[in-house]
Design an enzyme around this catalytic site. Structure first.
Site, PDB file in Angstrom:
ATOM      1  N   SER A  90       5.269  -6.665   3.419  1.00 53.96           N
ATOM      2  CA  SER A  90       5.641  -7.504   5.002  1.00 53.96           C
ATOM      3  C   SER A  90       6.632  -8.817   4.428  1.00 53.96           C
ATOM      4  O   SER A  90       6.373  -9.401   4.112  1.00 53.96           O
ATOM      5  CB  SER A  90       4.637  -7.983   5.628  1.00 53.96           C
ATOM      6  OG  SER A  90       4.200  -8.597   5.551  1.00 53.96           O
TER       7      SER A  90
ATOM      8  N   GLU B 200      -4.813  -3.666  -1.996  1.00 58.73           N
ATOM      9  CA  GLU B 200      -6.102  -3.931  -1.583  1.00 58.73           C
ATOM     10  C   GLU B 200      -6.541  -2.721  -0.664  1.00 58.73           C
ATOM     11  O   GLU B 200      -7.861  -1.899  -1.188  1.00 58.73           O
ATOM     12  CB  GLU B 200      -6.816  -5.358  -1.154  1.00 58.73           C
ATOM     13  CG  GLU B 200      -6.661  -5.057   0.415  1.00 58.73           C
ATOM     14  CD  GLU B 200      -5.499  -5.890   0.527  1.00 58.73           C
ATOM     15  OE1 GLU B 200      -3.830  -6.085  -0.663  1.00 58.73           O
ATOM     16  OE2 GLU B 200      -4.921  -7.121   1.381  1.00 58.73           O
ATOM     17  N   ARG B 201      -5.528  -2.162  -0.529  1.00 56.82           N
ATOM     18  CA  ARG B 201      -5.701  -1.097   0.722  1.00 56.82           C
ATOM     19  C   ARG B 201      -5.958   0.393  -0.130  1.00 56.82           C
ATOM     20  O   ARG B 201      -6.715   1.159   0.710  1.00 56.82           O
ATOM     21  CB  ARG B 201      -4.338  -1.157   1.703  1.00 56.82           C
ATOM     22  CG  ARG B 201      -4.660  -2.306   2.618  1.00 56.82           C
ATOM     23  CD  ARG B 201      -3.625  -2.113   3.627  1.00 56.82           C
ATOM     24  NE  ARG B 201      -3.491  -0.941   4.405  1.00 56.82           N
ATOM     25  CZ  ARG B 201      -2.449  -0.610   5.362  1.00 56.82           C
ATOM     26  NH1 ARG B 201      -2.037  -1.664   5.198  1.00 56.82           N
ATOM     27  NH2 ARG B 201      -2.025   0.313   6.522  1.00 56.82           N
TER      28      ARG B 201
ATOM     29  N   GLU C 179       9.273  -3.702  13.455  1.00 54.07           N
ATOM     30  CA  GLU C 179       8.925  -2.878  12.252  1.00 54.07           C
ATOM     31  C   GLU C 179       7.616  -2.141  13.159  1.00 54.07           C
ATOM     32  O   GLU C 179       6.528  -2.676  12.877  1.00 54.07           O
ATOM     33  CB  GLU C 179       8.476  -3.203  10.818  1.00 54.07           C
ATOM     34  CG  GLU C 179       8.516  -1.843   9.963  1.00 54.07           C
ATOM     35  CD  GLU C 179       8.070  -2.419   8.413  1.00 54.07           C
ATOM     36  OE1 GLU C 179       7.415  -4.060   7.936  1.00 54.07           O
ATOM     37  OE2 GLU C 179       8.722  -2.239   7.340  1.00 54.07           O
TER      38      GLU C 179
ATOM     39  N   CYS D  21       9.768   1.021   3.673  1.00 58.59           N
ATOM     40  CA  CYS D  21      10.822   0.546   3.650  1.00 58.59           C
ATOM     41  C   CYS D  21      12.058   1.329   4.132  1.00 58.59           C
ATOM     42  O   CYS D  21      12.743   0.403   4.423  1.00 58.59           O
ATOM     43  CB  CYS D  21      10.879  -0.444   2.871  1.00 58.59           C
ATOM     44  SG  CYS D  21      11.393  -0.005   1.016  1.00 58.59           S
TER      45      CYS D  21
ATOM     46  N   PHE E 216       1.032  -1.125  -0.382  1.00 60.25           N
ATOM     47  CA  PHE E 216       0.198   0.001   0.352  1.00 60.25           C
ATOM     48  C   PHE E 216       1.193   1.437  -0.013  1.00 60.25           C
ATOM     49  O   PHE E 216       0.199   1.945  -0.491  1.00 60.25           O
ATOM     50  CB  PHE E 216      -0.450  -0.098   1.405  1.00 60.25           C
ATOM     51  CG  PHE E 216      -0.489   0.363   2.574  1.00 60.25           C
ATOM     52  CD1 PHE E 216      -0.464   1.941   2.571  1.00 60.25           C
ATOM     53  CD2 PHE E 216       0.604  -0.659   3.398  1.00 60.25           C
ATOM     54  CE1 PHE E 216       0.158   1.854   3.701  1.00 60.25           C
ATOM     55  CE2 PHE E 216       1.366  -0.218   4.526  1.00 60.25           C
ATOM     56  CZ  PHE E 216       1.193   1.400   5.157  1.00 60.25           C
TER      57      PHE E 216
END
Ligand code: NAD
Length: 498
Positions: A244, A194-195, A398, A299, A167
């Site tokens: 992730s 999907e977000r 994280e 990231c 996302f």
């Protein structure tokens, strides 16, 4: 959840927009206003099957199209995107919450990948070595020519490739994948996050305006059911994933078990080391921008800073002063420095980590929960913990939000030891004026991307992008020469003329 106000986003299969049938819908909210903005089909496995079939059907024709012709739509696409930067950036602001400046920057970094993929005729080129051996039975050494054996290696497309994206850069990360994949002669199925997939859908619509033949580039929405269908499909040859570590490790193992070539660029916990001799302003700006840019949802976010020697005496007050001056607000507001987190789940997770940091004994020197911010939406201000240690969850895990942890170390070697304790190894940076210290850092730190006097060492598209340790599963990184190798297979020919 269902809400008729949110438009249902289509799949794009064989050049046509298709609305999913009978699929469970996910409603996405604008994280700055909490208004519904999109509805996404989550389990339309039939659509995933159609997308793979469409991509497989056109692969032979596309793979045999000359590479110079394959890149023509990419040249057009670059111009089209440049003419739509503002429109795409506004969609990203709405669905992700980035500031307008951050959103524009992310579209531009995506365009960089298209420019790189336009170099495919040179990037894909093979190598030849004539007279690598002589054939003993037909050897004519005496005439000076010999009956030699020549060898060459070619790089060829591999088939249907799949991209599964996160996302946090809905427009840019897909462009790490599909332009190079299709320039190399593959066909592609993209499964965006999907977000926040509105900008991704618009970007793929625009790619079709650039003239890609139907079926070369397809987009299908969904969650784990759809991903599982794609990564186990016999006709899929390669899977590129960004997201992730939990999902990436699963996708790597499952894809490999189903004979795919897989690369997974995963989660991160990144450290910045500040030496006492660093340029103070550059170090404070660099650490601050790295920790809080994109609301910490990168990231490459430097979410832990290790202050060496007495650098903490100026670094900590400098960071606190900057954090208190930040305007938290909606990304579309030109006064906003930092936008919201992308959704309620991210907001709750960040608040949970702030509680954990307090319980674990860190000093909360800036509390983002008390920042001035809009009522509705997923807001939290910049948060800073001082005197943290490597066993605290806020240092080890994280968080993916605007929380910076400060550690102290007596020496550079002690600081690097702290960095190397991390399970992750995406990136690490240091700020110093000493070439000797920089060289020692480069030689000892364990991370796939490193920076000297740079807060966010994001490689441009001509260089590979990925980390080490739990930040990456696979062999070839994304982008750069690795990207070309990932999306091609090599074939060696050995030739003898008698
Ligand atoms: P995520 O793992 O939740 O989702 C990424 C993609 O995987 C989505 O398309 C999602 O639908 C799919 N997915 C999620 N769970 C799945 C499952 N169980 N089975 C199958 N598919 C699944 O990641 P996110 O929250 O969207 O993105 C944030 C993460 O991405 C962070 O950890 C961040 O560090 C990482 N990231 C890494 C890089 C990199 O280059 N290393 C770049 C950007 C983001």
């Amino acid at each position: 959840m269902s809400d008729t106000k949110a438009p249902v986003l289509p799949h794009i299969i064989a050049g046509k927009k298709i609305l999913g049938t009978n699929a469970t819908q996910r409603i996405n909210l604008n994280p700055g206003t909490a208004e519904p903005i999109s509805s996404v089909p989550m389990d339309d496995v039939d659509a995933a099957e159609q997308a793979v079939q469409a991509a497989a059907a056109v692969f032979p024709a596309w793979a045999s199209t000359p590479v110079g012709d394959r890149i023509q739509p990419l040249f057009k696409y670059k111009t089209i995107l440049e003419n739509h930067v503002d429109e795409l950036a506004e969609l990203i602001v709405q669905e992700h919450g980035k500031t307008l400046g951050e959103a524009i920057g992310s579209v531009r970094r995506g365009i960089d990948c298209i420019e790189h993929a336009c170099g495919a005729p040179i990037l894909m080129m093979g190598r030849t070595l004539p007279q690598i051996a002589v054939s003993s039975s037909f050897c004519r050494i005496d005439d000076g020519c010999g009956v030699g054996i020549d060898s060459s290696v070619d790089r060829l497309p591999i088939g249907v490739c799949v991209g599964i994206t996160p996302f946090n850069f809905p427009m840019m990360v897909p462009l790490w994948m599909w332009p190079m994949a299709v320039a190399c002669g593959n066909t592609f199925v993209l499964k965006p996050s999907e977000r926040d997939p509105m900008s991704t859908v618009r970007a793929i619509e625009l790619a079709h305006e650039a003239g890609f033949p139907e079926g070369v580039l397809n987009l299908v929405h969904g969650g784990p059911d759809v991903v599982n269908h794609l990564i186990k499909h016999d006709d899929v040859k390669a899977v590129s994933f960004v997201g992730s570590t939990t999902a990436g490790k699963y996708i790597y193992q499952t894809g490999c078990a189903h004979d795919k070539r897989v690369q997974c660029m995963c989660g991160a916990k990144n450290f910045s080391i500040i030496m006492p001799d660093a340029n103070r302003e550059a170090a404070i700006d660099g650490v601050f921008g790295s920790a809080f840019g994109n609301t910490g949802q990168r990231c490459l976010a430097g979410s832990v800073v290790v202050a060496v020697g007495d650098s903490a005496s100026w670094l900590v007050p400098g960071l606190i002063e900057k954090a208190k001056a930040v305007t938290v607000g909606r990304g579309c507001d030109k006064h906003t420095h930092m936008g919201p987190l992308q959704d309620d789940a991210a907001h709750s997770r960040v608040l949970k980590y702030i509680e954990a940091g307090i319980e674990e004994g860190a000093d909360l020197v800036v509390d983002g929960r008390t920042a001035s911010m809009p009522d509705a939406g997923c807001f939290v201000g910049p948060t800073i913990f001082d005197n943290t240690t490597s066993n605290m969850s806020i240092v080890a895990e994280e968080i993916f939000g605007p929380v910076l942890s400060i550690m102290r170390a007596a020496s550079l070697d002690d600081a690097v030891t702290e960095v190397n304790k991390s399970d992750y190894g995406n990136m690490s940076v240091m700020f110093t004026d000493s070439g000797h210290a920089a060289h020692r850092f480069e030689s000892t730190v364990q991370a796939g991307m490193i920076g000297i006097n740079v807060g966010v060492p994001a490689p441009m598209a001509a260089f590979p992008f990925a980390g080490w340790k739990k930040s990456f599963f696979g062999d070839l990184h994304t982008n750069g020469e690795d990207g070309v190798r990932f999306f091609t297979k090599s074939r060696v020919t050995v030739r003898r003329w008698i």
